[in-house]
Write a protein that holds these residues in place. Structure first.
Motif, PDB file in Angstrom:
ATOM      1  N   LYS A 197      23.735  11.984 -38.713  1.00 10.23           N
ATOM      2  CA  LYS A 197      23.271  13.367 -38.067  1.00 10.23           C
ATOM      3  C   LYS A 197      24.103  14.635 -37.914  1.00 10.23           C
ATOM      4  CE  LYS A 197      20.897  14.077 -33.467  1.00 10.23           C
ATOM      5  NZ  LYS A 197      19.416  14.105 -33.880  1.00 10.23           N
ATOM      6  N   SER A 198      25.367  14.195 -37.609  1.00  9.67           N
ATOM      7  CA  SER A 198      26.519  15.148 -37.477  1.00  9.67           C
ATOM      8  C   SER A 198      26.951  15.649 -38.673  1.00  9.67           C
ATOM      9  CB  SER A 198      27.905  14.424 -36.616  1.00  9.67           C
ATOM     10  OG  SER A 198      28.008  12.990 -37.440  1.00  9.67           O
ATOM     11  N   ALA A 235      13.316   9.357 -29.221  1.00 12.16           N
ATOM     12  CA  ALA A 235      12.728   8.934 -30.340  1.00 12.16           C
ATOM     13  C   ALA A 235      13.869   9.139 -31.666  1.00 12.16           C
ATOM     14  CB  ALA A 235      11.459  10.321 -30.536  1.00 12.16           C
ATOM     15  N   TYR A 236      13.617   8.612 -32.630  1.00 18.21           N
ATOM     16  CA  TYR A 236      12.559   7.814 -32.984  1.00 18.21           C
ATOM     17  C   TYR A 236      13.152   6.413 -32.271  1.00 18.21           C
ATOM     18  CZ  TYR A 236       9.707  11.238 -35.165  1.00 18.21           C
ATOM     19  OH  TYR A 236       9.055  12.503 -35.196  1.00 18.21           O
ATOM     20  N   LYS A 237      14.368   5.963 -33.020  1.00 17.45           N
ATOM     21  CA  LYS A 237      14.747   4.420 -33.051  1.00 17.45           C
ATOM     22  C   LYS A 237      14.769   4.106 -31.499  1.00 17.45           C
ATOM     23  CE  LYS A 237      16.472   4.298 -37.624  1.00 17.45           C
ATOM     24  NZ  LYS A 237      17.473   5.492 -37.675  1.00 17.45           N
ATOM     25  N   LYS A 254       9.327  14.028 -30.742  1.00 17.93           N
ATOM     26  CA  LYS A 254      10.377  14.889 -31.372  1.00 17.93           C
ATOM     27  C   LYS A 254       9.574  15.955 -31.284  1.00 17.93           C
ATOM     28  CE  LYS A 254      14.037  12.157 -33.640  1.00 17.93           C
ATOM     29  NZ  LYS A 254      15.256  12.339 -34.698  1.00 17.93           N
ATOM     30  N   ASP A 261      19.488   3.631 -26.596  1.00 21.68           N
ATOM     31  CA  ASP A 261      19.703   4.037 -27.914  1.00 21.68           C
ATOM     32  C   ASP A 261      20.311   3.303 -28.793  1.00 21.68           C
ATOM     33  OD1 ASP A 261      18.715   5.760 -29.968  1.00 21.68           O
ATOM     34  OD2 ASP A 261      20.004   7.689 -29.423  1.00 21.68           O
ATOM     35  N   ASP A 262      20.315   3.534 -30.147  1.00 24.14           N
ATOM     36  CA  ASP A 262      20.998   2.563 -31.199  1.00 24.14           C
ATOM     37  C   ASP A 262      22.770   2.901 -31.139  1.00 24.14           C
ATOM     38  OD1 ASP A 262      20.429   5.000 -32.380  1.00 24.14           O
ATOM     39  OD2 ASP A 262      19.591   4.009 -33.891  1.00 24.14           O
ATOM     40  N   VAL A 263      22.991   3.985 -31.709  1.00 21.46           N
ATOM     41  CA  VAL A 263      24.397   4.372 -31.717  1.00 21.46           C
ATOM     42  C   VAL A 263      24.715   5.616 -30.989  1.00 21.46           C
ATOM     43  CG1 VAL A 263      24.608   3.077 -33.848  1.00 21.46           C
ATOM     44  CG2 VAL A 263      24.261   5.617 -34.023  1.00 21.46           C
ATOM     45  N   ILE A 264      25.930   5.638 -30.719  1.00 24.79           N
ATOM     46  CA  ILE A 264      26.389   7.151 -30.315  1.00 24.79           C
ATOM     47  C   ILE A 264      27.460   7.327 -31.546  1.00 24.79           C
ATOM     48  CG2 ILE A 264      27.826   8.551 -28.975  1.00 24.79           C
ATOM     49  CD1 ILE A 264      26.493   7.169 -26.434  1.00 24.79           C
ATOM     50  N   THR A 265      27.537   8.511 -31.940  1.00 22.68           N
ATOM     51  CA  THR A 265      28.391   8.972 -33.167  1.00 22.68           C
ATOM     52  C   THR A 265      29.275  10.213 -32.277  1.00 22.68           C
ATOM     53  OG1 THR A 265      27.185   8.233 -35.013  1.00 22.68           O
ATOM     54  CG2 THR A 265      28.990   9.699 -35.579  1.00 22.68           C
ATOM     55  N   ALA A 266      28.648  11.309 -32.300  1.00 20.61           N
ATOM     56  CA  ALA A 266      29.282  12.484 -31.741  1.00 20.61           C
ATOM     57  C   ALA A 266      28.576  12.899 -30.511  1.00 20.61           C
ATOM     58  CB  ALA A 266      28.932  13.849 -32.970  1.00 20.61           C
ATOM     59  N   GLY A 267      27.372  12.227 -30.169  1.00 19.71           N
ATOM     60  CA  GLY A 267      26.755  12.544 -28.637  1.00 19.71           C
ATOM     61  C   GLY A 267      25.748  13.291 -28.695  1.00 19.71           C
ATOM     62  N   THR A 268      25.456  13.912 -29.864  1.00 14.73           N
ATOM     63  CA  THR A 268      24.229  15.113 -29.947  1.00 14.73           C
ATOM     64  C   THR A 268      22.972  14.530 -29.415  1.00 14.73           C
ATOM     65  OG1 THR A 268      25.676  15.742 -32.009  1.00 14.73           O
ATOM     66  CG2 THR A 268      23.403  16.865 -31.490  1.00 14.73           C
ATOM     67  N   ALA A 269      22.522  13.573 -29.915  1.00 13.74           N
ATOM     68  CA  ALA A 269      21.056  12.823 -29.737  1.00 13.74           C
ATOM     69  C   ALA A 269      21.255  12.887 -27.925  1.00 13.74           C
ATOM     70  CB  ALA A 269      21.031  11.418 -30.215  1.00 13.74           C
TER      71      ALA A 269
END
Ligand SMILES: O=P(O)(O)OC[C@H]1O[C@H](OP(=O)(O)OP(=O)(O)O)[C@H](O)[C@@H]1O
Ligand SMILES: O=C(O)c1cc(=O)[nH]c(=O)[nH]1
Length: 215
Positions: free
Chosen positions: A26-27, A71-73, A100, A125-133
């Motif tokens: 996503k990032s 959303a979604y996962k 969404k 949520d499932d993961v955090i990568t950059a924290g945008t979601a």
């Protein structure tokens, strides 16, 4: 690593949720591994998943009234975990999630499920990568008069956020809330290094970490 963390990694690899290759995130970052929670796609898998999240939540001691799955996962994660908390911990936990895109007919709006007014919200949520979601969904929770009290995720990818701090440090420090995960990238690397058939994936992940990781 705790037993439930080891079991979770074995289970994620078996379900092909955790895969190795080349994936655009996503990032925009291009990652040599990916965690696709959409492949927890059976009733049995969701039950196991609910147990792992519930254990992470219980261990964290975070206090909350409502689970919220973005959303979604995040949606099935919130549902599965609320179900486990009720069945195994005797905790009746309402849950909510967002759309969404806003719905313009029927009940309308962007939020579905439990009322968030005045509630302490645990985001799942499932993961955090950059924290945008996480940041994207906050205004919706606050707009519904909920107050976020923590975040629980399956995998902490241990990456930089918007600046030099880790994405998780940014969320914890900027929002003043705890973030807990079932597993971290460190746990995955530890696992790869003990498996002769998986060891070959470790160097690409270490390289990726040089660019996006935080230690
Ligand atoms: O920390 P970040 O950099 O925001 O990346 C992590 C987010 O990216 C994915 O969501 P996405 O909206 O892409 O996917 P989904 O609709 O499949 O849940 C994932 O489910 C996390 O929510
Ligand atoms: O950063 C992302 O977009 C991302 C990473 C990951 O491992 N899994 C996922 O669903 N999204």
């Amino acid at each position: 690593m705790l037993d439930y963390q080891q079991e979770f990694i074995d289970f994620a690899i078996k379900q092909q949720v955790l895969r190795f290759g080349e994936f655009t995130l996503k990032s925009g970052r291009v990652s040599p591994y990916f965690f696709n929670a959409g492949l927890f796609n059976t009733g049995e898998a969701l039950t196991k998943l609910g147990h792992c999240y519930a254990e992470a939540i219980q261990r964290s001691g975070i206090e909350f009234d409502v689970l919220f799955g973005p959303a979604y996962k995040g949606i099935p994660l919130a549902a599965a975990t609320a179900s486990t908390l009720a069945a195994n911990y005797n905790k009746i936990t309402p849950f909510a999630f967002n759309r969404k895109e806003a719905k313009t007919h029927g009940e309308g709006g962007q939020l579905v499920g439990a009322d968030l007014t005045g509630q302490r919200v645990l985001l799942i949520d499932d993961v955090i990568t950059a924290g945008t979601a996480i940041r994207e969904v906050l205004p919706q929770i606050e707009g519904a008069k909920g107050k976020i009290s923590g975040v629980v995720i399956a995998l902490d990818r241990q990456e930089r956020g918007q600046g030099e701090r880790s994405a998780i440090q940014e969320v914890e420090q900027d929002l003043g809330i705890p973030v807990v995960s079932i597993i971290t990238l460190d746990n995955i690397i530890e696992h790869l290094n003990t498996k002769s058939d998986l060891q070959s994936y470790a160097p690409a992940i270490e390289n990726y970490r040089q660019t996006y990781g935080v230690c």
